[in-house]
Write a protein that holds these residues in place. Structure first.
Motif, mmCIF file in Angstrom:
data_model
loop_
_atom_site.group_PDB
_atom_site.id
_atom_site.type_symbol
_atom_site.label_atom_id
_atom_site.label_comp_id
_atom_site.label_asym_id
_atom_site.label_seq_id
_atom_site.Cartn_x
_atom_site.Cartn_y
_atom_site.Cartn_z
ATOM 1 N N MET A 60 0.842 -1.103 -0.003
ATOM 2 C CA MET A 60 0.086 -0.066 -0.167
ATOM 3 C C MET A 60 0.953 1.188 0.028
ATOM 4 S SD MET A 60 -2.875 -0.877 2.676
ATOM 5 C CE MET A 60 -3.952 -2.276 2.420
ATOM 6 N N GLY A 61 2.099 1.037 0.124
ATOM 7 C CA GLY A 61 2.987 2.321 0.317
ATOM 8 C C GLY A 61 3.079 3.122 1.475
ATOM 9 N N TYR A 62 2.431 2.488 2.652
ATOM 10 C CA TYR A 62 2.616 3.299 3.908
ATOM 11 C C TYR A 62 2.327 1.927 4.998
ATOM 12 C CZ TYR A 62 -2.424 2.736 3.699
ATOM 13 O OH TYR A 62 -3.744 2.404 3.702
ATOM 14 N N GLY A 63 3.134 2.249 6.136
ATOM 15 C CA GLY A 63 3.129 1.333 7.370
ATOM 16 C C GLY A 63 1.912 1.618 8.198
ATOM 17 N N THR A 64 1.745 0.781 9.274
ATOM 18 C CA THR A 64 0.998 0.789 10.201
ATOM 19 C C THR A 64 1.424 2.030 11.352
ATOM 20 O OG1 THR A 64 1.790 -1.038 11.557
ATOM 21 C CG2 THR A 64 -0.058 -1.223 10.030
ATOM 22 N N GLY A 65 2.563 2.472 11.410
ATOM 23 C CA GLY A 65 2.990 3.171 12.549
ATOM 24 C C GLY A 65 3.179 2.493 13.932
ATOM 25 N N ASP A 66 3.367 3.412 15.069
ATOM 26 C CA ASP A 66 3.643 2.845 16.310
ATOM 27 C C ASP A 66 1.950 2.408 16.897
ATOM 28 O OD1 ASP A 66 6.100 2.419 16.869
ATOM 29 O OD2 ASP A 66 6.681 4.658 17.327
ATOM 30 N N GLY A 67 1.837 1.614 17.655
ATOM 31 C CA GLY A 67 0.481 1.187 18.335
ATOM 32 C C GLY A 67 0.621 1.662 19.602
ATOM 33 N N VAL A 68 -0.398 0.872 20.536
ATOM 34 C CA VAL A 68 -0.253 1.054 21.781
ATOM 35 C C VAL A 68 0.811 0.161 22.731
ATOM 36 C CG1 VAL A 68 -2.666 1.469 22.243
ATOM 37 C CG2 VAL A 68 -1.802 -0.784 21.963
ATOM 38 N N GLU A 69 1.385 -0.766 21.649
ATOM 39 C CA GLU A 69 2.659 -1.649 21.991
ATOM 40 C C GLU A 69 3.664 -0.676 22.666
ATOM 41 O OE1 GLU A 69 1.019 -1.879 19.146
ATOM 42 O OE2 GLU A 69 -0.048 -3.997 19.023
ATOM 43 N N ALA A 70 4.080 0.136 21.539
ATOM 44 C CA ALA A 70 5.135 0.983 21.810
ATOM 45 C C ALA A 70 4.966 2.123 22.809
ATOM 46 C CB ALA A 70 5.136 1.810 20.600
ATOM 47 N N ALA A 71 3.910 2.499 23.225
ATOM 48 C CA ALA A 71 3.666 3.365 24.288
ATOM 49 C C ALA A 71 3.719 2.351 25.578
ATOM 50 C CB ALA A 71 2.258 4.047 24.321
ATOM 51 N N GLU A 72 3.350 1.411 25.545
ATOM 52 C CA GLU A 72 3.016 0.550 26.700
ATOM 53 C C GLU A 72 4.361 -0.317 27.175
ATOM 54 O OE1 GLU A 72 0.854 -3.573 28.690
ATOM 55 O OE2 GLU A 72 0.047 -2.566 27.123
ATOM 56 N N LEU A 73 5.359 -0.411 26.098
ATOM 57 C CA LEU A 73 6.690 -0.759 26.196
ATOM 58 C C LEU A 73 7.450 0.280 26.728
ATOM 59 C CD1 LEU A 73 8.797 -3.048 25.740
ATOM 60 C CD2 LEU A 73 9.095 -1.895 23.601
ATOM 61 N N ALA A 74 7.410 1.368 26.432
ATOM 62 C CA ALA A 74 8.006 2.401 27.179
ATOM 63 C C ALA A 74 7.650 2.772 28.483
ATOM 64 C CB ALA A 74 7.720 3.856 26.413
ATOM 65 N N THR A 75 6.457 2.543 28.978
ATOM 66 C CA THR A 75 5.872 2.671 30.365
ATOM 67 C C THR A 75 6.543 1.449 31.119
ATOM 68 O OG1 THR A 75 3.691 3.816 29.657
ATOM 69 C CG2 THR A 75 3.912 2.727 31.792
ATOM 70 N N VAL A 76 6.497 0.305 30.670
ATOM 71 C CA VAL A 76 6.831 -0.879 31.337
ATOM 72 C C VAL A 76 8.460 -0.738 31.676
ATOM 73 C CG1 VAL A 76 7.130 -3.286 31.125
ATOM 74 C CG2 VAL A 76 5.154 -2.608 30.708
ATOM 75 N N ARG A 77 9.234 -0.422 30.504
ATOM 76 C CA ARG A 77 10.740 -0.057 30.608
ATOM 77 C C ARG A 77 10.755 1.051 31.736
ATOM 78 N NH1 ARG A 77 12.805 -1.010 24.635
ATOM 79 N NH2 ARG A 77 12.758 -3.309 24.664
ATOM 80 N N GLY A 78 9.985 2.260 31.747
ATOM 81 C CA GLY A 78 10.256 3.019 32.862
ATOM 82 C C GLY A 78 9.911 2.455 34.269
#
Length: 114
Positions: free
Chosen positions: A80-98
């Protein structure tokens, strides 16, 4: 003839550039969000150890989910020429790592064994 070659070259660049649009962040590049270690101050060493183990399991699951999102996004970007971008996984991963960093800080202040 030169105009056609230039047009095809430009079109090819646009398509290739479009494939890299809105791609998810690799899990290795997602850093921990700030979480105050004061949240874990009342915890004893055993509770901190259990919390750290739980957060580590959650982090592993989120890394796997983010890697899957990257694979899905690469496929979508190809077609399609474009990706899905970051979802809730990336935000939650940042929180869990914090959270893990905060637990480790609190654990260090209490001289707990890891």
């Amino acid at each position: 003839m030169q105009v056609v070659k230039t047009s095809l070259f430009t079109l090819g660049l646009v398509v290739l550039t479009g494939c890299a649009t809105n791609m998810p962040t690799p899990a290795s590049q997602i850093t921990g969000a700030y979480v105050s270690p004061l949240k874990y101050e009342p915890y004893d060493c055993a509770t901190l150890s259990n919390e750290l183990a739980s957060l580590s399991r959650r982090e592993n699951a989120l890394v796997a989910a983010q890697n899957q999102r990257i694979k899905t996004s690469e496929t979508q970007a190809f077609w399609m020429g474009y990706g899905t971008g970051d979802g809730v996984e990336a935000a939650e991963l940042a929180t869990v790592r914090g959270e893990r960093e905060a637990v480790m800080t609190a654990s260090g202040k209490k001289n707990c064994k890891q």
